[in-house]
Write a protein that holds these residues in place. Sequence first.
Motif, short mmCIF file in Angstrom:
data_model
loop_
_atom_site.label_atom_id
_atom_site.label_comp_id
_atom_site.label_asym_id
_atom_site.label_seq_id
_atom_site.Cartn_x
_atom_site.Cartn_y
_atom_site.Cartn_z
N UNK A 1 0.82 -1.22 0.00
CA UNK A 1 0.00 0.00 0.00
C UNK A 1 0.85 1.27 0.00
N UNK A 2 2.07 1.19 0.49
CA UNK A 2 2.93 2.39 0.55
C UNK A 2 4.19 2.19 -0.28
N UNK A 3 4.03 1.58 -1.44
CA UNK A 3 5.19 1.27 -2.29
C UNK A 3 5.87 2.52 -2.85
N UNK A 4 5.16 3.65 -2.88
CA UNK A 4 5.75 4.88 -3.41
C UNK A 4 6.64 5.59 -2.39
N UNK A 5 6.66 5.11 -1.16
CA UNK A 5 7.46 5.74 -0.12
C UNK A 5 8.74 4.93 0.14
N UNK A 6 9.69 5.58 0.75
CA UNK A 6 10.91 4.89 1.12
C UNK A 6 10.64 3.97 2.31
#
Length: 298
Positions: free
Chosen positions: A43-48
């Motif tokens: 769900x948070x693949x766009x974040x580091x």
Amino acid sequence: MSSQNSTVLLNRLFSLKESSPFILVLDSLIQSSYNVLKEFAYKSSNNKIIYISFETLNRPSYASSFIECLGISAAEVSDKIKSEVLGVGETTTSKCLVIVDSLNYIANDELAHFISSTILPNVTLVGVFHTNVPQPHSNVMNYPSSLNLLSYIASSIFEIEPLHQDKIDEEALDNKISRLQFPINCSLNSTTYKLTLTNRRKSGRSLIYQFIVNSVTHTYEVFKESKEEDIDPEDESMLKGLTTFNLTTSSKQKLAREQVELPFMQAQEALGSSGGAIVYEFEKDDDYDEEDPYEDPF
């Protein structure tokens, strides 16, 4: 909160869109945190994603940074996390997910300082705590255990357990698991599991929801307890076989019971809808003195 809003809240927590700086994940031998951590990564693949490893040997495919921390102090771990978050090319406004695979390795008296020093304005800390691991006693008298301390600090708590399709004796299962005897037919460590979410609002109020999470399809639905069938109090089949005496009533006996006129029904008819009354019928052995006012039964 409606069921639709509760699933929206869970989705926002997984995607780091909800304000929750420290998320505590409670797992066990029968349901590990592996699938929950993968759900956060999906769900948070766009974040580091910074993965702090105390017991993970291989770097997960979703981790942007992998830090092996076994054998170093909690202060050194915090410094490594800060250097990764504020590294070259990173801005303090970008979201960053820090996953700690096991908080059990951090000493009890260092936990609070580790959590407070790790949480930054742009960081969401997801820490896993294994509930089956024995907790050492604190050197400080009356100091809370690691589990109690983490549960108090956490802004959200994910408690995961297997989703049993059939009724199961939880006490017997826990007894077997404590001896490392894993049942074969139970759905343990499945990709579909039960998740109990405790979310703390800014006001301090705690809201508790239960979900069924499918980590393959990435879908969530509200968990509903299966209600036991209502037992009819008039069902006399439950009395069969309990004793040699006849506890059931025949249709003739039921009809006679329904035709019995109860005394309080006469009292209601005497005063109509105005209230109750005392109905007394004199018997032949009654000693009644008409001149004594205290003898009046009415």
